[in-house]
Design an enzyme around this catalytic site. Structure first.
Site, PDB file in Angstrom:
ATOM      1  N   ALA A 123       0.982  -1.100  -0.196  1.00  0.00           N
ATOM      2  CA  ALA A 123       0.082   0.057   0.058  1.00  0.00           C
ATOM      3  C   ALA A 123       0.904   1.281   0.025  1.00  0.00           C
ATOM      4  CB  ALA A 123      -0.888  -0.135   1.410  1.00  0.00           C
ATOM      5  N   SER A 131       4.308   7.651  -9.705  1.00  0.00           N
ATOM      6  CA  SER A 131       5.602   7.936 -10.154  1.00  0.00           C
ATOM      7  C   SER A 131       6.438   8.631  -9.120  1.00  0.00           C
ATOM      8  CB  SER A 131       5.692   8.699 -11.395  1.00  0.00           C
ATOM      9  OG  SER A 131       4.965   7.923 -12.507  1.00  0.00           O
ATOM     10  N   GLN A 338      -2.413  -9.298 -34.763  1.00  0.00           N
ATOM     11  CA  GLN A 338      -2.399  -9.171 -36.142  1.00  0.00           C
ATOM     12  C   GLN A 338      -2.250 -10.285 -37.072  1.00  0.00           C
ATOM     13  OE1 GLN A 338      -3.454  -6.117 -36.660  1.00  0.00           O
ATOM     14  NE2 GLN A 338      -3.548  -6.225 -38.985  1.00  0.00           N
ATOM     15  N   GLU A 365       5.350  -0.816 -11.246  1.00  0.00           N
ATOM     16  CA  GLU A 365       7.093  -0.531 -10.933  1.00  0.00           C
ATOM     17  C   GLU A 365       7.904   0.343 -11.721  1.00  0.00           C
ATOM     18  OE1 GLU A 365       7.353  -2.668  -8.571  1.00  0.00           O
ATOM     19  OE2 GLU A 365       5.545  -4.023  -8.521  1.00  0.00           O
TER      20      GLU A 365
HETATM   21  C1  LIG Z   1      -2.580  -2.926 -12.043  1.00  0.00           C
HETATM   22  C2  LIG Z   1      -1.776  -2.280 -11.054  1.00  0.00           C
HETATM   23  C3  LIG Z   1      -1.489  -2.486 -10.070  1.00  0.00           C
HETATM   24  C4  LIG Z   1      -0.716  -1.802  -9.166  1.00  0.00           C
HETATM   25  N1  LIG Z   1      -0.242  -2.430  -8.038  1.00  0.00           N
HETATM   26  C5  LIG Z   1       0.501  -1.605  -7.223  1.00  0.00           C
HETATM   27  C6  LIG Z   1       0.480  -2.194  -5.708  1.00  0.00           C
HETATM   28  O1  LIG Z   1       0.324  -3.140  -5.130  1.00  0.00           O
HETATM   29  N2  LIG Z   1       1.019  -1.191  -4.770  1.00  0.00           N
HETATM   30  C7  LIG Z   1       1.279  -0.050  -5.063  1.00  0.00           C
HETATM   31  O2  LIG Z   1       1.707   0.983  -4.219  1.00  0.00           O
HETATM   32  N3  LIG Z   1       0.974   0.481  -6.520  1.00  0.00           N
HETATM   33  C8  LIG Z   1       0.625  -0.154  -7.174  1.00  0.00           C
HETATM   34  N4  LIG Z   1       0.517   0.139  -8.664  1.00  0.00           N
HETATM   35  C9  LIG Z   1       0.752   1.715  -8.835  1.00  0.00           C
HETATM   36  C10 LIG Z   1       1.814   1.921  -9.942  1.00  0.00           C
HETATM   37  O3  LIG Z   1       3.037   1.573  -9.630  1.00  0.00           O
HETATM   38  C11 LIG Z   1       1.602   3.221 -10.584  1.00  0.00           C
HETATM   39  O4  LIG Z   1       0.491   3.037 -11.493  1.00  0.00           O
HETATM   40  C12 LIG Z   1       2.677   3.943 -11.353  1.00  0.00           C
HETATM   41  O5  LIG Z   1       3.861   3.880 -10.546  1.00  0.00           O
HETATM   42  C13 LIG Z   1       2.571   4.966 -12.049  1.00  0.00           C
HETATM   43  O6  LIG Z   1       1.902   5.970 -11.104  1.00  0.00           O
HETATM   44  P1  LIG Z   1       0.653   6.598 -11.736  1.00  0.00           P
HETATM   45  O7  LIG Z   1      -0.614   5.938 -11.983  1.00  0.00           O
HETATM   46  O8  LIG Z   1       0.132   7.698 -10.489  1.00  0.00           O
HETATM   47  O9  LIG Z   1       1.198   7.489 -12.784  1.00  0.00           O
HETATM   48  P2  LIG Z   1       1.554   9.051 -12.653  1.00  0.00           P
HETATM   49  O10 LIG Z   1       2.613   9.052 -12.021  1.00  0.00           O
HETATM   50  O11 LIG Z   1       0.382  10.069 -12.697  1.00  0.00           O
HETATM   51  O12 LIG Z   1       2.197   9.429 -14.326  1.00  0.00           O
HETATM   52  C14 LIG Z   1       1.374   9.696 -15.406  1.00  0.00           C
HETATM   53  C15 LIG Z   1       2.128   9.916 -16.504  1.00  0.00           C
HETATM   54  O13 LIG Z   1       3.120  10.931 -16.262  1.00  0.00           O
HETATM   55  C16 LIG Z   1       4.161  10.516 -16.708  1.00  0.00           C
HETATM   56  N5  LIG Z   1       5.462  10.722 -15.989  1.00  0.00           N
HETATM   57  C17 LIG Z   1       5.473  10.709 -14.664  1.00  0.00           C
HETATM   58  N6  LIG Z   1       6.636  11.161 -14.202  1.00  0.00           N
HETATM   59  C18 LIG Z   1       7.405  11.465 -15.287  1.00  0.00           C
HETATM   60  C19 LIG Z   1       8.802  11.989 -15.398  1.00  0.00           C
HETATM   61  N7  LIG Z   1       9.515  12.205 -14.271  1.00  0.00           N
HETATM   62  N8  LIG Z   1       9.109  12.217 -16.664  1.00  0.00           N
HETATM   63  C20 LIG Z   1       8.087  11.747 -17.759  1.00  0.00           C
HETATM   64  N9  LIG Z   1       7.079  11.327 -17.530  1.00  0.00           N
HETATM   65  C21 LIG Z   1       6.701  11.161 -16.382  1.00  0.00           C
HETATM   66  C22 LIG Z   1       4.194   8.633 -16.473  1.00  0.00           C
HETATM   67  O14 LIG Z   1       5.128   7.723 -17.077  1.00  0.00           O
HETATM   68  C23 LIG Z   1       2.894   8.763 -17.079  1.00  0.00           C
HETATM   69  O15 LIG Z   1       2.793   8.262 -18.378  1.00  0.00           O
HETATM   70  C24 LIG Z   1      -0.238  -0.533  -9.614  1.00  0.00           C
HETATM   71  C25 LIG Z   1      -0.903   0.134 -10.712  1.00  0.00           C
HETATM   72  C26 LIG Z   1      -1.527  -0.777 -11.618  1.00  0.00           C
HETATM   73  C27 LIG Z   1      -2.098  -0.153 -13.048  1.00  0.00           C
END
Ligand SMILES: Cc1cc2nc3c(=O)[nH]c(=O)nc-3n(C[C@H](O)[C@H](O)[C@H](O)COP(=O)(O)OP(=O)(O)OC[C@H]3O[C@@H](n4cnc5c(N)ncnc54)[C@H](O)[C@@H]3O)c2cc1C
Length: 388
Positions: A123, A131, A338, A365
């Site tokens: 969590a 990110s 495809q 990750e």
């Molecule tokens: C199916 C699934 C399971 C998951 N399981 C877990 C879990 O068990 N525990 C947990 O804690 N988390 C979990 N996650 C979370 C996951 O690690 C995050 O979704 C991921 O790290 C991206 O964060 P975000 O979704 O907030 O995207 P954001 O950080 O909001 O990013 C949005 C966009 O901005 C881009 N971006 C962000 N920063 C930069 C940068 N510095 N330079 C360029 N582009 C950037 C990203 O690449 C992306 O395209 C899970 C996610 C999914 C989808």
């Protein structure tokens, strides 16, 4: 090929055998919301354990398999060949915990997890912090011999089957005010509740709910490491998981490459196998070429870890492995859909399932953009030759 030892090959073969036993159940899982009968899944977990495919990353003295990084990759690569996360029974507890866990934490949480008697979930992510983990707003406030945890966590994978969670928050008050700390939270615990369980693209039995932690009390003995350590654990876990994501992507791409090669040779259009068409051949050739390149990169990264490479170099190379292997697998899945034509759009087809399932490998990750940022940062600090 790939300079594997006899032991490496035996481990690889056991993982391949197990995966071949799971593959016939994929469509049942897909059409049943990801679930198989509980007894069937329990049987798979027992079989994975019997074959030495669980806790591959944990030291033998604690009951783990103590495999090399390369051997762990070989297992996860095979496991990656099956869809619907049926291979997740080959579980790998957080290996970094063995370095920081107290005797109490080892006994209560980690050793039972290695034995398959307990299951963890993570969590960490929040609505406004993915990110950028440092943007979390969850808090942990010391209160006597306890901590009081508050926060709303997103995408908590496997919450529906886990019986404890790693919770990351920022300390509120005290000497380390504003710094990160990580806690072990038994599930269920008063104050922990699911707000919502959204549907995701893949069809797997592990859910990713949004979970609220409201005034959750944990004993101070559930603090992982010291106050202020929280971020370093997340980095350690990312490095390991990124390599394993890359390994599973190799497995997925290899399964798809086998399937499309077979299909292209059998499917006839205008009286000839589609494999005779140059455009189909080009897609087949690109799949295998990119798979070979990715596998060489991932194996070499694992070997560098086994050889004791500098931890920053490991970090950069794991990012390269995850970036390339996940993007490669996405391209292979797209081509596979495809090549299968209309069949490739049916949920009973492996290419359709992987096409959806592999998408998240470029997101969790650390997204591809985050991996590129890590790699570029290291190139600029250390020079490209330090990494490759
Ligand atoms: C199916 C699934 C399971 C998951 N399981 C877990 C879990 O068990 N525990 C947990 O804690 N988390 C979990 N996650 C979370 C996951 O690690 C995050 O979704 C991921 O790290 C991206 O964060 P975000 O979704 O907030 O995207 P954001 O950080 O909001 O990013 C949005 C966009 O901005 C881009 N971006 C962000 N920063 C930069 C940068 N510095 N330079 C360029 N582009 C950037 C990203 O690449 C992306 O395209 C899970 C996610 C999914 C989808």
């Amino acid at each position: 090929m790939y300079g594997l030892t006899d032991t490496d090959r035996q481990i690889q073969a056991r993982a391949a055998t197990f995966t071949d036993e799971l593959i016939p159940l994929e469509v049942t899982a897909e059409l049943n919301g990801g679930d198989l009968d509980k007894e069937v899944t329990a049987g798979h977990a027992a079989r994975a354990r019997e074959l030495g495919l669980c806790s591959t990353n944990m030291p033998a003295e604690l009951g783990g398999m103590g495999y090399t990084a390369l051997q762990q990759v070989l297992v996860q690569e095979q496991v990656g060949r099956v869809t619907n996360a049926l291979g997740w029974v080959c579980s790998t507890p957080p290996s970094w915990m063995t370095e920081v866990a107290t005797a109490f934490q080892l006994e209560k949480f980690i050793v039972p997890t290695i034995r398959g008697e307990r299951e963890e979930c993570y969590a960490i992510t929040e609505e406004g912090a993915g990110s950028d983990v440092d943007a979390i707003v969850a808090t942990a406030r010391r209160d006597g011999d306890e901590y009081l945890l508050n926060g709303e966590k997103w995408h908590v994978t496997s919450y529906n089957s886990a019986d404890y969670a790693f919770f990351q928050g920022k300390l509120a008050g005290g000497d380390h005010d504003g710094e990160h700390a990580m806690f072990l939270v038994d599930l269920p615990s008063p104050g922990v509740r699911v707000l919502r369980t959204p549907a995701y693209s893949h069809t797997i039995s592990h859910h990713h709910p949004i979970v609220a932690f409201t005034d959750v009390r944990v004993p101070a003995s559930h603090l992982v490491g010291a106050e202020g350590d929280g971020m370093s654990f997340a980095y350690e876990w990312f490095r390991y998981e990124r390599l394993m994501v890359a390994a599973r992507c190799l497995g997925a791409a290899s399964r798809l490459t086998d399937e499309i090669t077979r299909f292209a040779a059998e499917r006839e259009v205008q009286g000839q196998p589609i494999a005779r068409f140059g455009q189909i051949q080009a897609m087949l050739a690109d799949c295998l070429t990119e798979l070979f390149a990715a596998r060489a990169l991932v194996y070499e990264t694992a070997r560098a870890i086994d050889a004791g490479a500098d931890v920053k170099v490991q970090h950069g190379q794991c990012s390269m492995a995850k970036l390339y292997a996940s993007e490669m697998a996405g391209r292979v899945a797209d081509r596979a859909v495809q090549i299968f034509g209309g069949r490739g759009y049916m949920r009973e087809n492996v290419a359709e399932r992987f096409f959806r399932e592999l998408r998240v490998e470029r997101i969790w990750e650390g997204t591809s953009e985050v991996q590129r940022a890590i790699i570029a940062d290291q190139m600029l600090k250390r020079g490209p030759r330090a990494l490759a």
